[in-house]
Design a protein around this motif. Sequence first.
Motif, PDB file in Angstrom:
ATOM      1  N   MET A  33      44.558 107.203  72.635  1.00  0.00           N
ATOM      2  CA  MET A  33      43.519 107.244  71.590  1.00  0.00           C
ATOM      3  C   MET A  33      43.452 105.880  70.888  1.00  0.00           C
ATOM      4  N   PRO A  34      42.262 105.279  70.830  1.00  0.00           N
ATOM      5  CA  PRO A  34      42.173 104.025  70.088  1.00  0.00           C
ATOM      6  C   PRO A  34      42.255 104.281  68.587  1.00  0.00           C
ATOM      7  N   THR A  35      42.863 103.357  67.855  1.00  0.00           N
ATOM      8  CA  THR A  35      42.781 103.399  66.395  1.00  0.00           C
ATOM      9  C   THR A  35      42.411 101.987  65.947  1.00  0.00           C
ATOM     10  N   GLU A  36      42.243 101.778  64.651  1.00  0.00           N
ATOM     11  CA  GLU A  36      41.886 100.445  64.165  1.00  0.00           C
ATOM     12  C   GLU A  36      43.074  99.479  64.233  1.00  0.00           C
ATOM     13  N   THR A  37      44.297  99.989  64.454  1.00  0.00           N
ATOM     14  CA  THR A  37      45.481  99.103  64.496  1.00  0.00           C
ATOM     15  C   THR A  37      45.828  98.739  65.931  1.00  0.00           C
ATOM     16  N   VAL A  38      46.261  99.726  66.707  1.00  0.00           N
ATOM     17  CA  VAL A  38      46.596  99.550  68.127  1.00  0.00           C
ATOM     18  C   VAL A  38      46.242 100.865  68.821  1.00  0.00           C
ATOM     19  N   TYR A  39      46.306 100.891  70.171  1.00  0.00           N
ATOM     20  CA  TYR A  39      46.103 102.161  70.879  1.00  0.00           C
ATOM     21  C   TYR A  39      47.327 103.056  70.666  1.00  0.00           C
ATOM     22  N   GLY A  40      47.075 104.365  70.499  1.00  0.00           N
ATOM     23  CA  GLY A  40      48.163 105.328  70.333  1.00  0.00           C
ATOM     24  C   GLY A  40      48.237 106.263  71.529  1.00  0.00           C
ATOM     25  N   LEU A  41      49.452 106.757  71.811  1.00  0.00           N
ATOM     26  CA  LEU A  41      49.650 107.734  72.890  1.00  0.00           C
ATOM     27  C   LEU A  41      49.699 109.105  72.235  1.00  0.00           C
ATOM     28  N   GLY A  42      48.557 109.826  72.303  1.00  0.00           N
ATOM     29  CA  GLY A  42      48.383 111.014  71.471  1.00  0.00           C
ATOM     30  C   GLY A  42      48.690 112.333  72.146  1.00  0.00           C
ATOM     31  N   ASN A 176      36.592  97.886  69.792  1.00  0.00           N
ATOM     32  CA  ASN A 176      36.755  97.508  68.376  1.00  0.00           C
ATOM     33  C   ASN A 176      38.083  97.943  67.761  1.00  0.00           C
ATOM     34  N   ILE A 177      39.155  97.331  68.260  1.00  0.00           N
ATOM     35  CA  ILE A 177      40.472  97.486  67.612  1.00  0.00           C
ATOM     36  C   ILE A 177      40.548  96.296  66.654  1.00  0.00           C
ATOM     37  N   THR A 178      40.385  96.521  65.359  1.00  0.00           N
ATOM     38  CA  THR A 178      40.142  95.380  64.470  1.00  0.00           C
ATOM     39  C   THR A 178      41.396  94.701  63.906  1.00  0.00           C
ATOM     40  N   TYR A 179      42.469  95.458  63.656  1.00  0.00           N
ATOM     41  CA  TYR A 179      43.634  94.846  62.983  1.00  0.00           C
ATOM     42  C   TYR A 179      44.667  94.276  63.960  1.00  0.00           C
TER      43      TYR A 179
END
Length: 330
Positions: A33-42, A176-179
Amino acid sequence: MKTQVLKIKDSSKDLKSLLLAASAIKDGDLVVMPTETVYGLGADATNPTAVRKIVSVKNRPADNPLIIHVSNSNQIHDLVKEVTPSAQKIIDHFWPGPISMVLNKNPDLNDVVTAGLDTVVVRQPDHEVARKLIELAGVPIAAPSANTSGKISPTKSEHVLEDLDGKVPIVLDVDNITYGLESTVVDCTGDTSVILRPGSVTTEELKEVLPDIKIESTDCKSKSPGTKYKHYAPDITLTLVESEGMDLEKYLKDKDINHTAVIWHEGDFHDLPHNIRIPVNPYEAAPLLFETLRSADHLPVKEIVIQGFPDTHVGVAIMNRLRKAASRII
Ligand code: TXA
Ligand code: MG
């Protein structure tokens, strides 16, 4: 297992892909799952069997608890015992955003996701795709960064595949992973809150809202289990030359420059055979930091040398990651 990479450009137009990912989560499967920080393994945070899959795919120490992601702040009431006044302030000022809070856990929550601790970490991501996925799945999603344990967190879907191709059924790919740095982690259980991991919500910003907030000192045993592990590390030896310490030019004098990659932002190292320039502004450098380390790791070199940043604002988070990744600090 074949990994399906689903491009999400717009969460309303790409609803079909999001529904597929949400049903995988509901079935107890993993989704990147993408987040605004890094990709997560959800995975479904409420399903211990699903959470165990994260631990085994990442090769993660089982004593390292996971961050639980929610789509709206009301959802945390099922996960935590109480929302303390400092937690409420963080929610009001910084959520959704790159900041996670440690709170006492709701006793009904399973022990796998919290690694047996009495506390839990929660965060509302500021990424539309993450929030939509959580909403469609109807459950909170536990997600560490989507890399093999100890490696660099992924900010591009290609990085995710370098570590996890064939090990997860679905990767949601965005632009768009911004941080580009993992979230700030704040312990909000006590009367005084404590920053356990620096991130893009900086100490300076937190002090405006919580003036007595403390920073966890590095010499005491950490309350955040993950901080004791080596992290964010490239495979090739990484040397960090701190800005206030020895000068980069001096350090490079005795080096075999044909087998050294240099990541720099100050001075002039254009002429070196393997040099990568990153922005001098730490806010512009942060989103590029992990991909730069990954690309240096692919060069035919024996050592990667990186110039440090000043320890203020987001520079604190950059230096925290670099000090953990480095085999040598000068
Ligand atoms: O930006 C992020 O935070 C990303 C994205 C995917 O949300 N996630 C992430 O998760 O970086 P992870 O698992 O790589 O880092 C979670 C950190 C670890 O250092 C862990 O030890 C700490 O949070 N943590 C988790 N539960 C904790 C708890 N109950 N008490 C203290 N620290 C905890
Ligand atoms: Mg991680």
